[in-house]
Design a protein around this motif. Structure first.
Motif, short mmCIF file in Angstrom:
data_model
loop_
_atom_site.label_atom_id
_atom_site.label_comp_id
_atom_site.label_asym_id
_atom_site.label_seq_id
_atom_site.Cartn_x
_atom_site.Cartn_y
_atom_site.Cartn_z
N GLU A 91 0.85 -1.04 -0.12
CA GLU A 91 -0.38 0.21 -0.42
C GLU A 91 1.31 1.30 0.05
O GLU A 91 2.30 1.12 0.52
N VAL A 92 0.51 1.97 -1.00
CA VAL A 92 1.23 3.45 -0.90
C VAL A 92 0.95 4.51 -0.01
O VAL A 92 -0.17 4.47 0.24
N SER A 93 1.37 5.06 0.22
CA SER A 93 1.81 6.82 1.55
C SER A 93 2.67 7.32 0.27
O SER A 93 3.58 7.65 0.02
N VAL A 94 1.87 9.16 0.49
CA VAL A 94 2.24 9.74 -0.40
C VAL A 94 2.08 11.08 -0.01
O VAL A 94 0.67 11.60 0.17
N TYR A 95 2.83 11.99 0.47
CA TYR A 95 2.46 12.92 1.75
C TYR A 95 3.26 14.42 1.34
O TYR A 95 4.52 13.96 0.91
N VAL A 96 2.24 15.67 1.33
CA VAL A 96 3.05 16.64 0.82
C VAL A 96 3.09 17.82 1.65
O VAL A 96 1.87 18.12 1.93
N ASP A 97 3.94 18.26 1.64
CA ASP A 97 4.22 19.64 2.25
C ASP A 97 2.49 20.25 2.14
O ASP A 97 2.84 20.19 1.01
N GLU A 98 1.70 20.61 2.70
CA GLU A 98 0.44 21.82 3.11
C GLU A 98 0.76 23.58 2.02
O GLU A 98 -0.21 23.35 1.41
N GLN A 99 2.05 23.51 1.76
CA GLN A 99 2.26 24.86 1.59
C GLN A 99 3.36 24.50 0.03
O GLN A 99 3.74 25.44 -1.28
N ARG A 100 3.41 22.77 -0.28
CA ARG A 100 3.84 22.66 -1.76
C ARG A 100 3.06 22.05 -2.58
O ARG A 100 3.57 21.22 -3.10
N ARG A 101 1.86 22.17 -1.96
CA ARG A 101 0.83 20.61 -3.05
C ARG A 101 0.81 22.14 -4.35
O ARG A 101 0.68 23.06 -4.14
N GLY A 102 -0.01 21.27 -5.08
CA GLY A 102 -0.03 21.70 -6.30
C GLY A 102 1.41 22.09 -7.62
O GLY A 102 1.15 22.61 -8.73
N GLN A 103 2.80 21.42 -6.85
CA GLN A 103 3.94 22.04 -7.53
C GLN A 103 4.48 20.75 -8.15
O GLN A 103 5.34 21.35 -8.55
N GLY A 104 3.87 19.75 -8.23
CA GLY A 104 4.08 18.04 -9.15
C GLY A 104 5.35 17.64 -7.90
O GLY A 104 5.91 16.23 -8.56
N ILE A 105 5.18 17.88 -6.72
CA ILE A 105 6.42 16.57 -5.66
C ILE A 105 5.44 15.81 -5.39
O ILE A 105 5.90 14.69 -5.78
N GLY A 106 4.29 15.79 -5.32
CA GLY A 106 3.85 14.14 -5.41
C GLY A 106 4.26 13.31 -6.78
O GLY A 106 4.27 12.01 -6.34
#
Length: 177
Positions: A91-106
């Protein structure tokens, strides 16, 4: 004195994906706690300590996204079953800092996680995502996951029944016989 343009700002630094180390844990935990607080990322209501998290996740791949020295996201895998037949399913877990979401990090993290999972002999990745978390569903689909269906009222979060969308990605290079 240098002009502002000569010094990269944190949001302008290149994001790199590296193996997660124990010293990343506090930043990883903070990002996880922010995800928990949204009520849209997980059924968990608290982040574990390092020892418990370490025990519940596969040793590799465990990844962090770094902007400079700052952890801006993380990804890891956990077993779906202890049965031998499911040894290559995670099972996959992927989390991105809330200030950096939508920037392609995920996307960077999930693509690296897929490659790392195949290097580790994993043939199937699963993700269970709240249907309201449209961005996460779209991210997974963009990385080759397919929607298997919706599990209705599969669990309660804060006393409210929640559905999840089950997604799966089957490797094209591992266990293809």
């Amino acid at each position: 004195m240098l002009a502002r343009d000569a010094v990269p700002q944190p949001d302008e630094m290149e994001t790199v994906i590296k193996p997660m180390k124990p010293e990343h844990w506090e930043a990883v935990r903070a990002i996880y706690l922010a995800g928990i607080a949204t009520g849209e990322a997980t059924f968990e209501t608290a982040a574990p300590n390092w020892a418990d998290w370490n025990q519940s996740h596969l040793p590799a791949p465990r990844l962090v996204a770094l902007s400079g020295e700052a952890v801006v996201g993380w990804a890891a895998l956990s077993r779906v079953s202890s049965r031998a037949a499911y040894a290559g399913v995670a099972e996959v877990s992927v989390y991105v800092d809330e200030q950096r979401r939508g920037q392609g990090i995920g996307s960077l993290l999930l693509k690296a996680l897929v490659a790392g999972s195949e290097n580790a002999g994993i043939w199937t990745l699963q993700a269970s995502i709240f249907p309201e978390n449209v961005a996460s569903i779209l991210l997974h689909k963009s990385c080759g996951f397919r929607e298997l269906g919706r599990r209705q009222r599969v669990g309660k979060l804060h006393g409210i029944w929640r559905d999840t969308v089950l997604l799966e990605r089957r490797s094209e290079v591992v266990a293809i016989d």
